[in-house]
Design a protein around this motif. Structure first.
Motif, PDB file in Angstrom:
ATOM      1  N   HIS A  93      52.506  47.278  33.979  1.00 29.03           N
ATOM      2  CA  HIS A  93      53.815  47.732  34.424  1.00 29.03           C
ATOM      3  C   HIS A  93      53.715  48.023  35.919  1.00 29.03           C
ATOM      4  N   PRO A  94      54.729  47.709  36.708  1.00 25.44           N
ATOM      5  CA  PRO A  94      54.704  48.083  38.126  1.00 25.44           C
ATOM      6  C   PRO A  94      54.495  49.593  38.266  1.00 25.44           C
ATOM      7  N   GLY A  95      53.585  49.966  39.166  1.00 30.83           N
ATOM      8  CA  GLY A  95      53.249  51.367  39.372  1.00 30.83           C
ATOM      9  C   GLY A  95      52.061  51.828  38.556  1.00 30.83           C
ATOM     10  N   GLN A  96      51.612  51.014  37.606  1.00 31.41           N
ATOM     11  CA  GLN A  96      50.491  51.376  36.730  1.00 31.41           C
ATOM     12  C   GLN A  96      49.172  50.957  37.381  1.00 31.41           C
ATOM     13  N   LEU A  97      48.177  51.847  37.367  1.00 32.34           N
ATOM     14  CA  LEU A  97      46.847  51.531  37.888  1.00 32.34           C
ATOM     15  C   LEU A  97      46.122  50.653  36.883  1.00 32.34           C
ATOM     16  N   ALA A  98      45.557  49.537  37.354  1.00 32.51           N
ATOM     17  CA  ALA A  98      44.815  48.622  36.485  1.00 32.51           C
ATOM     18  C   ALA A  98      43.521  48.225  37.186  1.00 32.51           C
ATOM     19  N   THR A  99      42.512  47.890  36.394  1.00 31.68           N
ATOM     20  CA  THR A  99      41.218  47.484  36.937  1.00 31.68           C
ATOM     21  C   THR A  99      40.720  46.267  36.182  1.00 31.68           C
ATOM     22  N   VAL A 100      40.159  45.323  36.919  1.00 29.45           N
ATOM     23  CA  VAL A 100      39.521  44.155  36.307  1.00 29.45           C
ATOM     24  C   VAL A 100      38.182  43.954  37.023  1.00 29.45           C
TER      25      VAL A 100
END
Length: 195
Positions: A93-100
């Motif tokens: 979601h826009p604004g959500q912190l994500a990591t790959v």
């Protein structure tokens, strides 16, 4: 002798005052916390305790849960090494912190220094793709056969245009400090020079 007795008496009084000040300093912390709990002043100092009338976990109020963006991960290596993301895509979601995570392995028999350069598709997504942590910020030196994993932590700005539903994050990993192999090109037909 009277003066020596007065000095010892004064020293005793000063020691009692110093000990009292020291004790009072330590007692202030729990007293302060108790007063803050009772009055509701400095509610942020409560820390691990639940705020009266509040929730135990505060969420990011800037996350746009009404939209989902698919982020595709691509990896290109300009040289003889292995470089790939842990997953092909991720929905956020826009604004959500994500990591790959990305994995890199130097399969050469020599030490090498390398760096990654990011690119985005569509191009208009670039300014809205905010990387908080990325291996592309630095150059790395890897020994022969060395394998590393690096994270990319990112947030997509909620101001991303609504028509952008898929973003491709592509990295090109290339060697630094030595001759980089040229990009493949179509060969033109050779012409003989006649005399």
């Amino acid at each position: 002798m009277a003066r020596g007795a007065e000095n010892r008496k004064m020293l005793g009084k000063l020691a009692v005052v110093a000990a009292g000040m020291f004790t009072f300093g330590y007692a202030l912390i729990p007293i302060y916390k108790h007063i803050c709990e009772l009055t509701g002043i400095n509610i942020l100092a409560l820390g691990e305790k639940q705020v009266p009338g509040g929730s135990t976990a505060t969420g990011n109020s800037q996350v746009d849960t009404s939209r989902t963006v698919t982020v595709e991960f691509d990896a290109n290596a300009r040289g003889p090494w292995r470089f790939h993301p842990e997953k092909a895509s991720l929905q956020v979601h826009p604004g959500q912190l994500a990591t790959v995570m990305y994995e890199f392995e130097n399969v050469q028999d020599r030490t090498m220094a390398a760096q990654a350069i990011p690119s985005y598709a569509p191009r208009q997504a670039g300014p809205h793709f905010n990387k908080l942590e990325c291996f592309c910020f630095n150059q790395y030196t890897l020994a022969p056969g060395e394998k590393k994993q690096w994270p990319v932590a990112f947030v997509i700005d909620p101001k991303l245009p609504k028509d952008v539903t898929t973003i491709t994050l592509s990295y090109t990993f290339f060697e630094v400090g030595s001759k980089t192999p040229p990009a493949p090109t179509a060969k033109a037909p050779s012409q003989e020079v006649g005399g």
